[in-house]
Design an enzyme around this catalytic site. Structure first.
Site, short mmCIF file in Angstrom:
data_model
loop_
_atom_site.label_atom_id
_atom_site.label_comp_id
_atom_site.label_asym_id
_atom_site.label_seq_id
_atom_site.Cartn_x
_atom_site.Cartn_y
_atom_site.Cartn_z
CG MET A 190 -0.90 -8.53 -6.22
SD MET A 190 0.00 -7.54 -7.44
CE MET A 190 1.06 -8.80 -8.12
NE ARG A 191 -8.58 -11.44 -6.73
CZ ARG A 191 -8.52 -12.77 -6.66
NH1 ARG A 191 -9.01 -13.51 -7.62
NH2 ARG A 191 -7.98 -13.36 -5.61
N GLY A 215 0.78 -1.23 0.00
CA GLY A 215 0.00 0.00 0.00
C GLY A 215 0.81 1.27 0.00
CB SER A 216 4.30 2.24 -0.84
OG SER A 216 4.50 1.82 -2.16
CG ASN A 217 2.02 3.13 -5.78
OD1 ASN A 217 2.42 4.12 -6.36
ND2 ASN A 217 2.68 1.98 -5.80
CG HIS A 229 3.58 -2.46 -15.34
ND1 HIS A 229 3.27 -3.67 -14.75
CD2 HIS A 229 4.71 -2.66 -16.06
CE1 HIS A 229 4.17 -4.57 -15.12
NE2 HIS A 229 5.05 -3.98 -15.92
CG ASN A 240 -2.42 -1.28 -13.25
OD1 ASN A 240 -2.38 -1.37 -12.02
ND2 ASN A 240 -1.65 -2.02 -14.03
C1 GRF Z 1 3.72 -1.26 -7.39
O1 GRF Z 1 5.05 -1.45 -7.76
C2 GRF Z 1 2.84 -1.15 -8.61
O2 GRF Z 1 3.49 -0.63 -9.71
C3 GRF Z 1 2.47 -2.59 -8.88
O3 GRF Z 1 2.31 -3.15 -7.59
C4 GRF Z 1 3.16 -2.47 -6.67
C5 GRF Z 1 2.33 -2.09 -5.48
O4 GRF Z 1 3.12 -1.58 -4.45
N1 GRF Z 1 1.29 -2.67 -9.71
P1 GRF Z 1 2.45 -0.90 -3.19
O5 GRF Z 1 1.51 -1.94 -2.55
O6 GRF Z 1 1.71 0.31 -3.64
O7 GRF Z 1 3.57 -0.55 -2.26
#
Ligand code: GRF
Length: 199
Positions: free
Chosen positions: A89-90, A11-13, A108, A106
């Site tokens: 992740m789905r 969940g860092s994003n 990536h 999304n």
């Molecule tokens: C990120 O690297 C994103 O690009 C990928 O999954 C990762 C999620 O990281 N789709 P976080 O859970 O947001 O730290």
């Protein structure tokens, strides 16, 4: 604009987007976290940030259609206008994609179309690329495929380890994703086939 963030992991994003919203850099509200993994660290981040959590575990539903119908109910109840995938992740199925077409994005951790899939940073590093990066794109039926909104290159340094590269990729993601969301919120994006025009 009302956002739902879908995430399955760290969940860092999620945290970076929430911070950008709180600082006024993204003119939106994070109304909902949709998570499919009860042990995911992102759940605590949402609870701490005062964001409602919808925990939807695929194995509790007989089919993908039923699983997605449960998600759609939550999205509708919360009046969600934009779905932000951040490490969910789905693959999304047709019911969600059709209903929210053009309103699902999304991130990536590579320069698409290179290094699609769940291990973009690892795969680019061990392939030996000199430049990789981050892509934010609209979501369509194919994995890591929809029209590209923003990309940012990240140079691979000769001294990099996988971990040091990962750290720079994630830092880049945390800057790029809020920028892309703000472009969408401000209605600055036009999809023309595969091209996304920024006006
Ligand atoms: C990120 O690297 C994103 O690009 C990928 O999954 C990762 C999620 O990281 N789709 P976080 O859970 O947001 O730290």
């Amino acid at each position: 604009m009302k956002l739902a963030i879908f995430a399955s992991g760290r969940g860092s994003n999620f945290a970076a987007i929430l911070k950008a919203v709180k600082k006024g850099k993204v003119a939106a509200t994070v109304e909902l976290l949709v998570c499919d993994t009860p042990s995911a660290a992102v759940i605590q981040k949402a609870q701490k940030g005062g964001v409602k959590v919808a925990l939807v575990e695929r194995q509790r539903f007989a089919s993908t259609a039923e699983f997605e119908a449960a998600i759609i109910r939550q999205l509708q109840e919360a009046g969600i206008e934009l779905i932000v995938l951040a490490g969910f992740m789905r693959m999304l199925g047709p019911s969600l994609i059709q209903r929210y077409r053009g309103r699902i994005i999304n991130i990536h951790p590579a320069l698409l179309p290179a290094f699609k899939g769940a291990a973009g940073i690892h795969d680019a590093f061990f392939y030996g690329v000199k430049v990789t990066g981050v892509t934010v794109h609209f979501v369509d039926e194919e994995m890591d495929h929809g029209p590209i909104i923003l990309q940012q290159a990240v140079v691979v340094r000769p001294t990099d380890t996988l971990e040091s590269l990962e750290a720079r990729i994630h830092a880049t993601e945390h800057r790029l994703y809020p920028q892309a969301i703000q472009l969408l919120v401000k209605n600055k994006l036009r999809i023309e086939g595969r091209q996304v025009r920024i006006c």
